[in-house]
Design a protein around this motif. Structure first.
Motif, PDB file in Angstrom:
ATOM      1  N   VAL A  79       1.092  -1.226  -0.015  1.00 28.56           N
ATOM      2  CA  VAL A  79       0.021   0.031  -0.169  1.00 28.56           C
ATOM      3  C   VAL A  79       0.885   1.342   0.052  1.00 28.56           C
ATOM      4  N   ARG A  80       0.679   2.111  -1.040  1.00 27.80           N
ATOM      5  CA  ARG A  80       1.531   3.504  -1.131  1.00 27.80           C
ATOM      6  C   ARG A  80       1.042   4.455   0.103  1.00 27.80           C
ATOM      7  N   SER A  81       2.001   4.805   0.759  1.00 19.17           N
ATOM      8  CA  SER A  81       1.796   5.921   1.712  1.00 19.17           C
ATOM      9  C   SER A  81       1.108   7.135   0.988  1.00 19.17           C
ATOM     10  N   PRO A  82       0.151   7.703   1.700  1.00 23.63           N
ATOM     11  CA  PRO A  82      -0.391   9.008   1.088  1.00 23.63           C
ATOM     12  C   PRO A  82       0.657  10.152   0.915  1.00 23.63           C
ATOM     13  N   GLU A  83       1.813  10.080   1.653  1.00 27.16           N
ATOM     14  CA  GLU A  83       2.830  11.068   1.959  1.00 27.16           C
ATOM     15  C   GLU A  83       3.824  10.849   0.823  1.00 27.16           C
ATOM     16  N   ARG A  84       3.794   9.584   0.006  1.00 26.01           N
ATOM     17  CA  ARG A  84       4.672   9.407  -0.974  1.00 26.01           C
ATOM     18  C   ARG A  84       4.380   9.924  -2.372  1.00 26.01           C
ATOM     19  N   ILE A  85       5.440  10.569  -2.615  1.00 28.82           N
ATOM     20  CA  ILE A  85       5.232  11.526  -4.090  1.00 28.82           C
ATOM     21  C   ILE A  85       6.102  10.961  -5.231  1.00 28.82           C
ATOM     22  N   GLU A  86       5.955  11.057  -6.429  1.00 26.40           N
ATOM     23  CA  GLU A  86       6.858  10.700  -7.424  1.00 26.40           C
ATOM     24  C   GLU A  86       8.106  11.460  -7.472  1.00 26.40           C
ATOM     25  N   PRO A  87       9.256  10.963  -7.431  1.00 24.13           N
ATOM     26  CA  PRO A  87      10.501  11.503  -7.506  1.00 24.13           C
ATOM     27  C   PRO A  87      10.698  12.402  -8.861  1.00 24.13           C
ATOM     28  N   ARG A  88      11.504  13.401  -8.767  1.00 23.71           N
ATOM     29  CA  ARG A  88      11.450  14.382  -9.637  1.00 23.71           C
ATOM     30  C   ARG A  88      12.711  13.863 -10.944  1.00 23.71           C
ATOM     31  N   CYS A  89      13.572  13.193 -10.105  1.00 25.98           N
ATOM     32  CA  CYS A  89      14.651  12.735 -11.024  1.00 25.98           C
ATOM     33  C   CYS A  89      14.514  11.463 -11.451  1.00 25.98           C
ATOM     34  N   PRO A  90      14.845  11.140 -12.579  1.00 24.30           N
ATOM     35  CA  PRO A  90      14.619   9.900 -13.164  1.00 24.30           C
ATOM     36  C   PRO A  90      15.817   8.847 -12.487  1.00 24.30           C
ATOM     37  N   CYS A 135      21.135   6.715  -8.178  1.00 22.80           N
ATOM     38  CA  CYS A 135      22.145   7.651  -7.453  1.00 22.80           C
ATOM     39  C   CYS A 135      22.141   7.763  -6.050  1.00 22.80           C
ATOM     40  N   GLY A 136      23.143   7.724  -5.415  1.00 23.55           N
ATOM     41  CA  GLY A 136      23.505   7.860  -3.904  1.00 23.55           C
ATOM     42  C   GLY A 136      23.307   9.221  -3.562  1.00 23.55           C
ATOM     43  N   GLY A 137      23.315  10.253  -4.366  1.00 22.74           N
ATOM     44  CA  GLY A 137      23.059  11.667  -3.973  1.00 22.74           C
ATOM     45  C   GLY A 137      22.040  12.129  -3.120  1.00 22.74           C
ATOM     46  N   CYS A 138      20.763  11.322  -3.483  1.00 19.28           N
ATOM     47  CA  CYS A 138      19.683  12.025  -2.943  1.00 19.28           C
ATOM     48  C   CYS A 138      18.911  10.482  -2.168  1.00 19.28           C
ATOM     49  N   LEU A 149      15.564  11.258  -0.386  1.00 18.30           N
ATOM     50  CA  LEU A 149      14.102  11.341   0.169  1.00 18.30           C
ATOM     51  C   LEU A 149      13.132  11.939  -0.877  1.00 18.30           C
ATOM     52  N   GLN A 150      13.562  11.812  -2.281  1.00 21.21           N
ATOM     53  CA  GLN A 150      12.707  12.566  -3.371  1.00 21.21           C
ATOM     54  C   GLN A 150      11.345  12.070  -3.244  1.00 21.21           C
ATOM     55  N   HIS A 151      11.076  10.932  -2.605  1.00 20.06           N
ATOM     56  CA  HIS A 151       9.877  10.133  -2.595  1.00 20.06           C
ATOM     57  C   HIS A 151       8.998  10.859  -1.445  1.00 20.06           C
ATOM     58  N   LEU A 152       9.460  12.045  -0.825  1.00 21.03           N
ATOM     59  CA  LEU A 152       8.739  12.821   0.113  1.00 21.03           C
ATOM     60  C   LEU A 152       8.635  14.212  -0.555  1.00 21.03           C
ATOM     61  N   LEU A 185      24.470   9.250 -14.589  1.00 22.01           N
ATOM     62  CA  LEU A 185      23.443  10.353 -15.001  1.00 22.01           C
ATOM     63  C   LEU A 185      23.545  11.241 -16.048  1.00 22.01           C
ATOM     64  N   SER A 186      22.229  11.755 -16.275  1.00 17.62           N
ATOM     65  CA  SER A 186      22.013  12.381 -17.593  1.00 17.62           C
ATOM     66  C   SER A 186      21.637  13.880 -16.966  1.00 17.62           C
ATOM     67  N   ILE A 187      21.122  14.118 -15.739  1.00 17.66           N
ATOM     68  CA  ILE A 187      20.836  15.296 -15.362  1.00 17.66           C
ATOM     69  C   ILE A 187      20.894  15.227 -13.820  1.00 17.66           C
ATOM     70  N   CYS A 188      20.933  16.427 -13.242  1.00 15.15           N
ATOM     71  CA  CYS A 188      20.836  16.527 -11.647  1.00 15.15           C
ATOM     72  C   CYS A 188      20.080  17.810 -11.270  1.00 15.15           C
ATOM     73  N   HIS A 189      19.095  17.517 -10.534  1.00 15.69           N
ATOM     74  CA  HIS A 189      18.311  18.513 -10.067  1.00 15.69           C
ATOM     75  C   HIS A 189      18.593  19.366  -8.864  1.00 15.69           C
ATOM     76  N   THR A 190      19.369  18.600  -8.095  1.00 19.90           N
ATOM     77  CA  THR A 190      19.930  19.472  -6.977  1.00 19.90           C
ATOM     78  C   THR A 190      20.909  20.372  -7.058  1.00 19.90           C
ATOM     79  N   LEU A 191      21.908  20.123  -8.059  1.00 19.26           N
ATOM     80  CA  LEU A 191      23.124  20.886  -8.440  1.00 19.26           C
ATOM     81  C   LEU A 191      22.546  22.085  -9.318  1.00 19.26           C
ATOM     82  N   LEU A 192      23.224  23.321  -8.961  1.00 15.82           N
ATOM     83  CA  LEU A 192      22.831  24.505  -9.837  1.00 15.82           C
ATOM     84  C   LEU A 192      22.691  24.138 -11.205  1.00 15.82           C
ATOM     85  N   PRO A 193      21.649  24.675 -12.122  1.00 15.19           N
ATOM     86  CA  PRO A 193      21.399  24.212 -13.192  1.00 15.19           C
ATOM     87  C   PRO A 193      22.590  24.721 -14.257  1.00 15.19           C
ATOM     88  N   GLU A 194      23.196  25.679 -13.851  1.00 13.67           N
ATOM     89  CA  GLU A 194      24.451  25.651 -14.790  1.00 13.67           C
ATOM     90  C   GLU A 194      25.289  24.493 -14.933  1.00 13.67           C
TER      91      GLU A 194
END
Length: 385
Positions: A12-23, A28-31, A33-36, A107-116
């Motif tokens: 059963v999915r927790s109602p607090e679980r969200i879809e992670p933004r990063c594919p 990747c071990g950088g994050c 908690l993206q499912h919260l 990786l192809s992208i990282c959303h926690t790093l500065l966009p540059e």
């Protein structure tokens, strides 16, 4: 004294679980908690801090401060990307380590790093793959000031003229400063432009701090502004106060304190950072701050800087905390301590010591979301005698 488990089936999915933004979340071990949602993340971190206070320190704050939060994405201005050329894939992997640190996440992208940088992971992979030295590049250090984003390429063999030209062309095309590091930290030199001036301003303190690409700075610029402002408020500085700032680094707290206090003494174990802190005092026209290099995990009970009178004390230790200092500090005249922590366990342990052995009370505490999407718990606490 604890167990680890892994999920075999999600019933059963927790109602607090969200879809992670990063594919790449989960690989990747950088994050962690993206499912919260960001709001649930910071609430969970406050629960961790409260549990550590109760279990380890046997203390609780009289008042819980509202959590300090800032932008949850694109915040990381400092970081180290691992690099590995994989012959079978015919490409260079550029990213953080996987949960198994032997492997580099593809990786192809990282959303926690500065966009540059975070939006240019694939471009970096292509760049490294085109270098003659692609097998000799183990890491890329990221360091961003207010107006320059710099990349430091570590290389284990001399770069060819062609590789230098490729790196320069990449920097010019992407508007990124490019530096190279053939050996240790002191070997870093710029390729483009010729002079790379990294600095950041702490606006509410009228302080501008210069730093080198490999220097420690707070990863999250927005949170650093909020953290400094909160620290100054908690110190409740008077124009007559003498303050001791331990683990002072570049002067991130020291120089803002100097704007309000009579005198501040900063102590730091890294002699290079002490040199830069003194230079930052000079460039900001601050004459009431002095800095000392000292290993703060050895006993300085009789060292001249530690034997002076200080009205207030600021502690900003590494993950291991400040336990060795608490054998001889704070002295009797110090009646207020602000403790900035990057590990709730060591803060809780030291809080117990300050309360039980030194006659302080834990007035307030709260968490700071310096690393959104990760499990890192940064916090701040105020102690009064």
């Amino acid at each position: 004294t604890y167990d680890e488990a892994r999920i075999e089936e999600l019933l059963v999915r927790s109602p607090e679980r969200i879809e992670p933004r990063c594919p790449h979340f989960g690989g990747c071990g950088g994050c962690a908690l993206q499912h919260l949602s960001p709001e649930k993340q910071i609430a969970a971190k406050q629960d961790v801090l409260a549990e550590n206070f109760e279990r380890i320190g046997k203390v609780q704050p009289a008042h819980w401060m509202a959590p300090l939060v800032d932008a949850p994405w694109g915040y990381r201005r400092k970081g180290r990307l691992s690099v590995k050329w994989v012959e079978k894939k015919g490409k260079a992997l550029v990213g953080f380590r996987e949960d198994n640190p032997r492997f580099v996440a593809d990786l192809s992208i990282c959303h926690t790093l500065l966009p540059e940088v975070g939006l240019r992971i694939e471009a970096l992979s292509t760049l490294v793959g085109a270098l003659d030295a692609r097998r000799e590049i183990p890491q890329i250090e990221i360091a961003a000031g207010d107006d320059v984003v710099a990349l430091v390429f570590r290389h284990l063999a001399p770069l060819t003229v062609e590789d230098r030209e490729r790196l320069i062309a990449f920097g010019q095309a992407m508007n990124l400063a490019i530096l190279v590091q053939p050996k240790g930290p002191e070997s870093v030199i710029p390729l483009w432009p010729e002079n790379v001036n990294l600095h950041f301003r702490i606006g509410n303190a009228d302080v501008d701090l210069a730093f080198r690409p490999l220097d420690f700075i707070q990863v999250n610029a927005g949170m650093n502004q909020r953290m400094v402002a909160t620290t100054l408020d908690l110190l409740d500085l008077k124009s007559t106060d003498r303050v001791l700032d331990l683990f002072c680094g570049l002067g991130n707290f020291t120089l803002p304190i100097a704007r309000r206090a009579a005198e501040v003494v900063g102590v730091e174990g890294d002699a290079g950072l002490v040199e830069r802190a003194s230079g930052n005092a000079l460039r900001n026209g601050i004459g009431n701050a002095e800095f000392h290099a000292a290993d703060l995990f050895t006993n300085h009970a009789t060292t001249p800087w530690s034997t002076r009178h200080y009205d207030k004390l600021l502690l900003d230790p590494p993950r291991s905390g400040a336990a060795p200092l608490l054998d001889y500090l704070p002295r009797k005249g110090t009646n207020r301590i602000v403790y900035v922590s990057c590990h709730p366990g060591s803060l809780a342990r030291d809080a117990g010591t300050l309360v039980a052995r030194h006659g302080f009370r834990l007035v307030s505490a709260g968490v700071m979301d310096m690393f959104p999407q990760t499990a890192h718990v940064e916090s701040i606490a105020l102690f009064e005698r």
